[in-house]
Design a protein around this motif. Structure first.
Motif, PDB file in Angstrom:
ATOM      1  N   UNK A  29       0.840  -1.205   0.000  1.00  0.00           N
ATOM      2  CA  UNK A  29       0.000   0.000   0.000  1.00  0.00           C
ATOM      3  C   UNK A  29       0.865   1.242   0.000  1.00  0.00           C
ATOM      4  N   UNK A  30       0.337   2.274  -0.617  1.00  0.00           N
ATOM      5  CA  UNK A  30       0.994   3.584  -0.536  1.00  0.00           C
ATOM      6  C   UNK A  30       0.242   4.397   0.516  1.00  0.00           C
ATOM      7  N   UNK A  31       0.979   4.786   1.559  1.00  0.00           N
ATOM      8  CA  UNK A  31       0.404   5.594   2.635  1.00  0.00           C
ATOM      9  C   UNK A  31       0.926   7.009   2.487  1.00  0.00           C
ATOM     10  N   UNK A  32       0.020   7.991   2.466  1.00  0.00           N
ATOM     11  CA  UNK A  32       0.486   9.379   2.385  1.00  0.00           C
ATOM     12  C   UNK A  32       0.288  10.069   3.725  1.00  0.00           C
ATOM     13  N   UNK A  33       1.283  10.886   4.084  1.00  0.00           N
ATOM     14  CA  UNK A  33       1.216  11.719   5.273  1.00  0.00           C
ATOM     15  C   UNK A  33       0.923  13.123   4.779  1.00  0.00           C
ATOM     16  N   UNK A 193       4.774   8.266   1.967  1.00  0.00           N
ATOM     17  CA  UNK A 193       5.072   9.509   1.248  1.00  0.00           C
ATOM     18  C   UNK A 193       4.541  10.713   2.027  1.00  0.00           C
ATOM     19  N   UNK A 194       5.417  11.650   2.358  1.00  0.00           N
ATOM     20  CA  UNK A 194       4.975  12.940   2.893  1.00  0.00           C
ATOM     21  C   UNK A 194       4.745  13.862   1.713  1.00  0.00           C
ATOM     22  N   UNK A 195       3.558  14.450   1.649  1.00  0.00           N
ATOM     23  CA  UNK A 195       3.252  15.236   0.435  1.00  0.00           C
ATOM     24  C   UNK A 195       2.209  16.309   0.673  1.00  0.00           C
ATOM     25  N   UNK A 196       2.253  17.329  -0.204  1.00  0.00           N
ATOM     26  CA  UNK A 196       1.198  18.345  -0.294  1.00  0.00           C
ATOM     27  C   UNK A 196       0.400  18.164  -1.579  1.00  0.00           C
ATOM     28  N   UNK A 197       0.796  17.202  -2.403  1.00  0.00           N
ATOM     29  CA  UNK A 197       0.298  17.129  -3.773  1.00  0.00           C
ATOM     30  C   UNK A 197      -1.006  16.317  -3.834  1.00  0.00           C
ATOM     31  N   UNK A 198      -2.088  16.958  -4.273  1.00  0.00           N
ATOM     32  CA  UNK A 198      -3.400  16.292  -4.311  1.00  0.00           C
ATOM     33  C   UNK A 198      -3.386  15.064  -5.215  1.00  0.00           C
ATOM     34  N   UNK A 199      -2.575  15.094  -6.279  1.00  0.00           N
ATOM     35  CA  UNK A 199      -2.538  13.941  -7.182  1.00  0.00           C
ATOM     36  C   UNK A 199      -1.857  12.742  -6.526  1.00  0.00           C
ATOM     37  N   UNK A 200      -0.845  13.014  -5.695  1.00  0.00           N
ATOM     38  CA  UNK A 200      -0.207  11.919  -4.943  1.00  0.00           C
ATOM     39  C   UNK A 200      -1.222  11.348  -3.959  1.00  0.00           C
ATOM     40  N   UNK A 205      -3.354   4.647  -1.175  1.00  0.00           N
ATOM     41  CA  UNK A 205      -4.318   3.701  -0.614  1.00  0.00           C
ATOM     42  C   UNK A 205      -4.779   4.147   0.764  1.00  0.00           C
ATOM     43  N   UNK A 206      -3.890   4.804   1.505  1.00  0.00           N
ATOM     44  CA  UNK A 206      -4.172   5.188   2.891  1.00  0.00           C
ATOM     45  C   UNK A 206      -3.673   6.607   3.104  1.00  0.00           C
ATOM     46  N   UNK A 207      -4.446   7.383   3.849  1.00  0.00           N
ATOM     47  CA  UNK A 207      -4.074   8.780   4.092  1.00  0.00           C
ATOM     48  C   UNK A 207      -4.058   9.021   5.601  1.00  0.00           C
ATOM     49  N   UNK A 208      -2.998   9.666   6.067  1.00  0.00           N
ATOM     50  CA  UNK A 208      -2.935  10.017   7.494  1.00  0.00           C
ATOM     51  C   UNK A 208      -2.676  11.519   7.598  1.00  0.00           C
TER      52      UNK A 208
END
Ligand SMILES: Nc1ncnc2c1ncn2[C@@H]1O[C@H](COP(=O)(O)OP(=O)(O)OP(=O)(O)O)[C@@H](O)[C@H]1O
Length: 223
Positions: A29-33, A193-200, A205-208
């Motif tokens: 899974x790709x988890x975004x912070x 992934x730490x990001x500000x990018x809405x497309x990322x 799969x998971x957002x924190x």
């Protein structure tokens, strides 16, 4: 590999940066912070990557508490299982693209060693086919990001830590980088992934949301 944060707190100069983070980053899974600038995304990424020691709380790797890991154990985790694509990408400008992928040089020369077929394959995946003999300094910022990901692909790292991968990239490069990260997750890696990018965020799969708990506590004590 599964990464778990349990009640993670980081206090810097008396100021709480992370205030009780509970989070699981699962393999495949790709988890975004996400969160505003200064909310602690990079700090959390660094703690999950064992680069920064939290003030309290635990980071578990596949259920094993890493709190007591000494530097040798941490280094083995980095060497054997993880890859970092951080904001400065860690590219060695004076070396060849090939050496930046394999990270192994000959004893007497700086020629890249390692598995050449896999190195070429990783460069192809990252859209850098044919660039192996160039000096990395010749690459653009976006190409260096992709080179850092090619290094992770070559290494087949089970855990990929990525900080702001698409900042300052054009649309085509952003799309390529996002697709590469999703492909790593689909290959079974744990991608954080730490990001500000809405497309990322949309591809994850998971957002924190980092700092949400602090914001909730602050809101609750408002008169
Ligand atoms: N080594 C440090 N010394 C002092 N303050 C720090 C340190 N590391 C982080 N901080 C502070 O902790 C807070 C969180 O920083 P962090 O870089 O984790 O935020 P971020 O969410 O990644 O921000 P951005 O989106 O702008 O990159 C900031 O207020 C920052 O100034």
């Amino acid at each position: 590999m599964e990464l778990t944060a349990e009640d993670l707190r980081v206090v810097i100069d008396g100021v709480p940066v992370l205030d009780g983070v509970d989070l699981t980053c699962a393999p495949g899974r790709m988890t975004v912070l996400v969160g505003p600038s200064g909310s602690g995304k990079t700090t959390l990424l660094n703690c999950l990557g064992l680069l920064q020691v939290p003030s309290s709380g635990r980071v578990l790797v596949d259920g094993t508490d890493t709190t007591a890991w000494r530097s040798g154990r941490r280094r083995r985790f980095w060497r054997d299982h993880s890859a970092f694509v951080l904001q400065d990408t860690g590219i060695m400008d004076e070396e060849s693209v090939a050496l930046n992928v394999t990270m192994r040089a000959g004893v007497l020369t700086n020629r890249a060693r390692g598995d050449r077929a896999r190195m070429l394959d990783a460069l192809g995946v990252a859209g850098l086919a044919g660039r192996q003999e160039e000096r990395a300094a010749h690459l653009s910022g976006g190409e260096k990001h992709r080179l850092a990901i090619a290094r992770a692909v070559y290494k087949d790292a089970r855990v990929l830590y990525v900080d702001e991968p698409t900042a300052s990239l054009d649309d085509a490069n952003r799309r390529t980088v996002i697709d590469l990260l999703v492909a790593r997750a689909r290959a079974g890696c744990t991608v954080v992934v730490a990001t500000h990018d809405d497309d990322v965020v949309a591809a994850a799969d998971t957002q924190y949301t980092v700092g949400a708990r602090r914001a909730a506590v602050a809101a609750a004590v408002q008169p």
